[in-house]
Design a protein around this motif. Structure first.
Motif, PDB file in Angstrom:
ATOM      1  N   ASN A  37      27.872 -49.004 -25.407  1.00 59.59           N
ATOM      2  CA  ASN A  37      27.832 -47.712 -26.078  1.00 59.59           C
ATOM      3  C   ASN A  37      26.687 -47.672 -27.090  1.00 59.59           C
ATOM      4  N   PRO A  38      25.716 -46.773 -26.916  1.00 58.80           N
ATOM      5  CA  PRO A  38      24.583 -46.731 -27.854  1.00 58.80           C
ATOM      6  C   PRO A  38      24.988 -46.304 -29.265  1.00 58.80           C
ATOM      7  N   TYR A  39      26.171 -45.742 -29.425  1.00 61.57           N
ATOM      8  CA  TYR A  39      26.637 -45.345 -30.758  1.00 61.57           C
ATOM      9  C   TYR A  39      27.025 -46.560 -31.585  1.00 61.57           C
ATOM     10  N   PHE A  40      27.450 -47.642 -30.923  1.00 65.72           N
ATOM     11  CA  PHE A  40      27.899 -48.841 -31.619  1.00 65.72           C
ATOM     12  C   PHE A  40      26.972 -50.032 -31.451  1.00 65.72           C
ATOM     13  N   SER A  41      26.408 -50.190 -30.300  1.00 63.10           N
ATOM     14  CA  SER A  41      25.630 -51.391 -30.002  1.00 63.10           C
ATOM     15  C   SER A  41      24.357 -51.451 -30.835  1.00 63.10           C
ATOM     16  N   PRO A  42      24.044 -52.634 -31.346  1.00 62.13           N
ATOM     17  CA  PRO A  42      22.761 -52.760 -32.043  1.00 62.13           C
ATOM     18  C   PRO A  42      21.616 -52.798 -31.031  1.00 62.13           C
ATOM     19  N   TYR A  43      20.497 -52.291 -31.436  1.00 60.78           N
ATOM     20  CA  TYR A  43      19.274 -52.408 -30.643  1.00 60.78           C
ATOM     21  C   TYR A  43      18.646 -53.750 -31.009  1.00 60.78           C
ATOM     22  N   VAL A  44      18.294 -54.526 -30.007  1.00 57.67           N
ATOM     23  CA  VAL A  44      17.711 -55.847 -30.226  1.00 57.67           C
ATOM     24  C   VAL A  44      16.338 -55.871 -29.552  1.00 57.67           C
ATOM     25  N   PRO A  45      15.310 -56.397 -30.223  1.00 57.08           N
ATOM     26  CA  PRO A  45      13.972 -56.392 -29.635  1.00 57.08           C
ATOM     27  C   PRO A  45      13.788 -57.487 -28.579  1.00 57.08           C
ATOM     28  N   ILE A  46      13.183 -57.088 -27.487  1.00 63.16           N
ATOM     29  CA  ILE A  46      12.715 -58.054 -26.493  1.00 63.16           C
ATOM     30  C   ILE A  46      11.213 -57.802 -26.356  1.00 63.16           C
ATOM     31  N   TYR A  47      10.439 -58.689 -26.918  1.00 65.10           N
ATOM     32  CA  TYR A  47       8.979 -58.553 -26.879  1.00 65.10           C
ATOM     33  C   TYR A  47       8.462 -58.888 -25.487  1.00 65.10           C
ATOM     34  N   ALA A  48       7.348 -58.277 -25.112  1.00 62.32           N
ATOM     35  CA  ALA A  48       6.753 -58.559 -23.805  1.00 62.32           C
ATOM     36  C   ALA A  48       6.427 -60.042 -23.668  1.00 62.32           C
ATOM     37  N   GLY A  49       6.172 -60.701 -24.783  1.00 60.94           N
ATOM     38  CA  GLY A  49       5.856 -62.124 -24.745  1.00 60.94           C
ATOM     39  C   GLY A  49       7.069 -63.035 -24.689  1.00 60.94           C
ATOM     40  N   THR A  50       8.267 -62.454 -24.773  1.00 60.66           N
ATOM     41  CA  THR A  50       9.487 -63.259 -24.725  1.00 60.66           C
ATOM     42  C   THR A  50       9.612 -63.919 -23.360  1.00 60.66           C
ATOM     43  N   ARG A  51       9.868 -65.208 -23.361  1.00 61.54           N
ATOM     44  CA  ARG A  51       9.974 -65.964 -22.105  1.00 61.54           C
ATOM     45  C   ARG A  51      11.361 -65.872 -21.469  1.00 61.54           C
ATOM     46  N   GLN A  52      12.401 -65.781 -22.316  1.00 59.21           N
ATOM     47  CA  GLN A  52      13.754 -65.793 -21.795  1.00 59.21           C
ATOM     48  C   GLN A  52      14.691 -65.141 -22.807  1.00 59.21           C
ATOM     49  N   THR A  53      15.676 -64.443 -22.298  1.00 59.68           N
ATOM     50  CA  THR A  53      16.684 -63.854 -23.168  1.00 59.68           C
ATOM     51  C   THR A  53      17.853 -64.830 -23.322  1.00 59.68           C
ATOM     52  N   ALA A  54      18.698 -64.556 -24.293  1.00 60.46           N
ATOM     53  CA  ALA A  54      19.865 -65.415 -24.537  1.00 60.46           C
ATOM     54  C   ALA A  54      20.864 -65.259 -23.399  1.00 60.46           C
ATOM     55  N   GLY A  55      21.567 -66.345 -23.118  1.00 53.64           N
ATOM     56  CA  GLY A  55      22.563 -66.330 -22.054  1.00 53.64           C
ATOM     57  C   GLY A  55      23.624 -65.259 -22.239  1.00 53.64           C
ATOM     58  N   CYS A  56      23.991 -64.973 -23.473  1.00 55.85           N
ATOM     59  CA  CYS A  56      25.022 -63.966 -23.731  1.00 55.85           C
ATOM     60  C   CYS A  56      24.581 -62.567 -23.302  1.00 55.85           C
ATOM     61  N   TYR A  57      23.282 -62.341 -23.193  1.00 51.75           N
ATOM     62  CA  TYR A  57      22.765 -61.058 -22.714  1.00 51.75           C
ATOM     63  C   TYR A  57      22.558 -61.067 -21.201  1.00 51.75           C
ATOM     64  N   GLN A  58      22.659 -62.201 -20.582  1.00 53.51           N
ATOM     65  CA  GLN A  58      22.512 -62.309 -19.135  1.00 53.51           C
ATOM     66  C   GLN A  58      23.860 -62.306 -18.430  1.00 53.51           C
ATOM     67  N   THR A  59      24.932 -62.427 -19.201  1.00 59.70           N
ATOM     68  CA  THR A  59      26.270 -62.598 -18.643  1.00 59.70           C
ATOM     69  C   THR A  59      27.077 -61.327 -18.772  1.00 59.70           C
ATOM     70  N   TYR A  60      27.431 -60.744 -17.637  1.00 57.79           N
ATOM     71  CA  TYR A  60      28.369 -59.627 -17.637  1.00 57.79           C
ATOM     72  C   TYR A  60      28.854 -59.385 -16.219  1.00 57.79           C
ATOM     73  N   ASP A  61      30.148 -59.436 -16.050  1.00 57.09           N
ATOM     74  CA  ASP A  61      30.791 -59.084 -14.794  1.00 57.09           C
ATOM     75  C   ASP A  61      31.928 -58.138 -15.160  1.00 57.09           C
ATOM     76  N   PRO A  62      31.850 -56.872 -14.745  1.00 58.57           N
ATOM     77  CA  PRO A  62      32.892 -55.921 -15.134  1.00 58.57           C
ATOM     78  C   PRO A  62      34.272 -56.261 -14.564  1.00 58.57           C
ATOM     79  N   GLU A  63      34.312 -57.147 -13.583  1.00 57.94           N
ATOM     80  CA  GLU A  63      35.579 -57.524 -12.962  1.00 57.94           C
ATOM     81  C   GLU A  63      36.162 -58.816 -13.528  1.00 57.94           C
ATOM     82  N   HIS A  64      35.448 -59.453 -14.447  1.00 58.77           N
ATOM     83  CA  HIS A  64      35.893 -60.742 -14.972  1.00 58.77           C
ATOM     84  C   HIS A  64      35.473 -60.857 -16.444  1.00 58.77           C
ATOM     85  N   PHE A  65      36.453 -60.969 -17.331  1.00 61.84           N
ATOM     86  CA  PHE A  65      36.159 -61.097 -18.756  1.00 61.84           C
ATOM     87  C   PHE A  65      35.487 -62.438 -19.032  1.00 61.84           C
ATOM     88  N   GLU A  66      34.420 -62.395 -19.823  1.00 63.38           N
ATOM     89  CA  GLU A  66      33.707 -63.604 -20.232  1.00 63.38           C
ATOM     90  C   GLU A  66      33.514 -63.535 -21.746  1.00 63.38           C
TER      91      GLU A  66
END
Length: 160
Positions: A37-66
């Motif tokens: 939800n954009p009303y609650f979620s913080p905006y976090v910068p991902i620079y073009a030079g960023t090599r990798q994002t954090a695992g917590c931002y790569q993990t989401y399955d709507p059918e399985h809570f993680e």
């Protein structure tokens, strides 16, 4: 007539792209990403030079809570806030807004350091931006798990 809202409370993620031609591309191009939800979620910068994002931002399955998923952490707070939205939204924003404000206030400082490093070695600047982005991303689920706990205690039916 078909309507297509730009932002919806049930979005999955979104971003705002910031492009500054006066900076090297790895620093000057930033995606400000939000989850859920954009009303609650913080905006976090991902620079073009960023090599990798954090695992917590790569993990989401709507059918399985993680538990480690940033998206699930934000989604749970969003759902709990629906119990008493007016009051709960103030609680969420009292935590989320200072997080974003701190990022925005430090942006020029972070980018100046990245530009200094870039002038010496572009790869070192990319490592610096990657670490900065990952640190912010990893802070988000911790922050939202604390918010979840606060909202459960404050707004579920265990209070008189």
């Amino acid at each position: 007539t078909n309507r297509r809202p730009v932002a919806r409370h049930r979005g999955h993620y979104g971003m705002v792209c910031q492009l500054r031609e006066w900076l090297p591309d790895p620093i000057g191009a930033v995606y400000w990403v939000y989850l859920d939800n954009p009303y609650f979620s913080p905006y976090v910068p991902i620079y073009a030079g960023t090599r990798q994002t954090a695992g917590c931002y790569q993990t989401y399955d709507p059918e399985h809570f993680e538990a480690e998923s940033a998206r699930w952490a934000i989604d749970l707070v969003d759902n709990l806030a629906g119990l008493r939205f007016q009051e709960a939204s103030k609680d969420v924003r009292s935590i989320r807004d200072p997080f974003e404000e701190r990022m925005f206030l430090r942006q020029a400082e972070i980018e100046a350091e990245a530009a200094r490093l870039y002038a010496q070695d572009p790869e070192v600047a990319r490592d610096y931006l990657t670490a900065y982005t990952r640190d912010l991303m990893e802070e988000v689920p911790r922050m939202f798990r604390l918010l979840r706990d606060t909202l459960v205690v404050k707004y579920t039916n265990n209070r008189e």
